[in-house]
Design a protein around this motif. Sequence first.
Motif, PDB file in Angstrom:
ATOM      1  N   THR A   1      41.333 101.356  23.899  1.00  0.00           N
ATOM      2  CA  THR A   1      41.788 102.366  24.516  1.00  0.00           C
ATOM      3  C   THR A   1      42.372 102.004  26.002  1.00  0.00           C
ATOM      4  OG1 THR A   1      39.786 103.604  23.669  1.00  0.00           O
ATOM      5  CG2 THR A   1      40.931 104.588  25.659  1.00  0.00           C
TER       6      THR A   1
ATOM      7  N   SER B   1      44.277 103.355  28.426  1.00  0.00           N
ATOM      8  CA  SER B   1      44.188 104.215  29.572  1.00  0.00           C
ATOM      9  C   SER B   1      42.839 104.152  30.289  1.00  0.00           C
ATOM     10  CB  SER B   1      44.465 105.647  29.236  1.00  0.00           C
ATOM     11  OG  SER B   1      43.613 106.384  28.251  1.00  0.00           O
ATOM     12  N   SER B   2      41.867 103.525  29.740  1.00  0.00           N
ATOM     13  CA  SER B   2      40.602 103.382  30.362  1.00  0.00           C
ATOM     14  C   SER B   2      40.388 102.098  30.884  1.00  0.00           C
ATOM     15  CB  SER B   2      39.485 103.905  29.354  1.00  0.00           C
ATOM     16  OG  SER B   2      39.427 103.108  28.403  1.00  0.00           O
TER      17      SER B   2
ATOM     18  N   ASN C   1      51.109 102.391  26.252  1.00  0.00           N
ATOM     19  CA  ASN C   1      50.096 101.371  26.200  1.00  0.00           C
ATOM     20  C   ASN C   1      50.700  99.886  26.719  1.00  0.00           C
ATOM     21  OD1 ASN C   1      48.479 103.233  25.165  1.00  0.00           O
ATOM     22  ND2 ASN C   1      48.207 102.110  23.287  1.00  0.00           N
TER      23      ASN C   1
ATOM     24  N   SER D   1      42.603 101.351  35.902  1.00  0.00           N
ATOM     25  CA  SER D   1      42.968 102.364  34.779  1.00  0.00           C
ATOM     26  C   SER D   1      43.523 103.459  35.618  1.00  0.00           C
ATOM     27  CB  SER D   1      41.683 102.886  34.109  1.00  0.00           C
ATOM     28  OG  SER D   1      40.638 103.290  35.027  1.00  0.00           O
TER      29      SER D   1
ATOM     30  N   ARG E   1      51.866 100.387  35.201  1.00  0.00           N
ATOM     31  CA  ARG E   1      51.338 100.830  33.985  1.00  0.00           C
ATOM     32  C   ARG E   1      51.977 101.892  33.373  1.00  0.00           C
ATOM     33  NH1 ARG E   1      45.335 100.051  33.692  1.00  0.00           N
ATOM     34  NH2 ARG E   1      45.781 101.045  31.503  1.00  0.00           N
ATOM     35  N   ASP E   2      52.188 102.062  32.018  1.00  0.00           N
ATOM     36  CA  ASP E   2      52.832 103.244  31.476  1.00  0.00           C
ATOM     37  C   ASP E   2      51.553 103.497  30.498  1.00  0.00           C
ATOM     38  OD1 ASP E   2      53.801 105.295  29.854  1.00  0.00           O
ATOM     39  OD2 ASP E   2      55.782 104.595  29.987  1.00  0.00           O
ATOM     40  N   ASN E   3      50.534 104.645  30.721  1.00  0.00           N
ATOM     41  CA  ASN E   3      49.532 104.736  29.674  1.00  0.00           C
ATOM     42  C   ASN E   3      50.325 105.355  28.492  1.00  0.00           C
ATOM     43  OD1 ASN E   3      47.657 103.558  31.171  1.00  0.00           O
ATOM     44  ND2 ASN E   3      46.904 105.488  32.004  1.00  0.00           N
ATOM     45  N   ALA E   4      51.230 106.089  28.313  1.00  0.00           N
ATOM     46  CA  ALA E   4      51.849 106.507  27.396  1.00  0.00           C
ATOM     47  C   ALA E   4      52.445 105.561  26.247  1.00  0.00           C
ATOM     48  CB  ALA E   4      53.097 107.477  27.636  1.00  0.00           C
TER      49      ALA E   4
END
Length: 116
Positions: free
Chosen positions: A28, A30-31, A76, A53, A71-74
Motif C-alpha cells: 500500500t 500511499s501509506s 506508486n 506518506s 512522490r506520486d501516489n497515483a
Amino acid sequence: QVQLVESGGGLVQAGGSLRLSCAASGLTFSSRAMGWYRQAPGKERELVGIISSGGSTYSRDSLKGRFTISRDNAKNTVYLQMNSLKPEDTAVYYCTARTGGTNDYWGQGTQVTVSS
C-alpha cells in the motif's frame, strides 16, 4: 510480493542533473514512508533522504538544495531529483519502503556515475 524497481541512473557530467524513479508494487504505497540511500565504492551505505506518506521530506544536510525527494501516489512512484551533480555523488542509489524507522524493503539499486 513487494517489488521496488529503481530507474533513471546513468552517466552524467559534473553540474548535470538526473531524476531517479522508484516504482513500487505489492504494497500500500500511499501509506508508506519511502527512503533513498546511496553507496559509493568503498564506503558505507548512507541515507539520502526520506519522504513520509503525507509528503513531508527529510534530506541529508549536505545534499539540501541539490537533491529533492517527491512522490506520486497515483503512480506508486517515488522520485529523487538530483541537480548540480558532483563526482562525489557517484554511487549506487537505492530506494526503500519504510515502516516507522525501519526499511522493510529495498530495491536492487541504480548506478549513478558523475564524471569530472
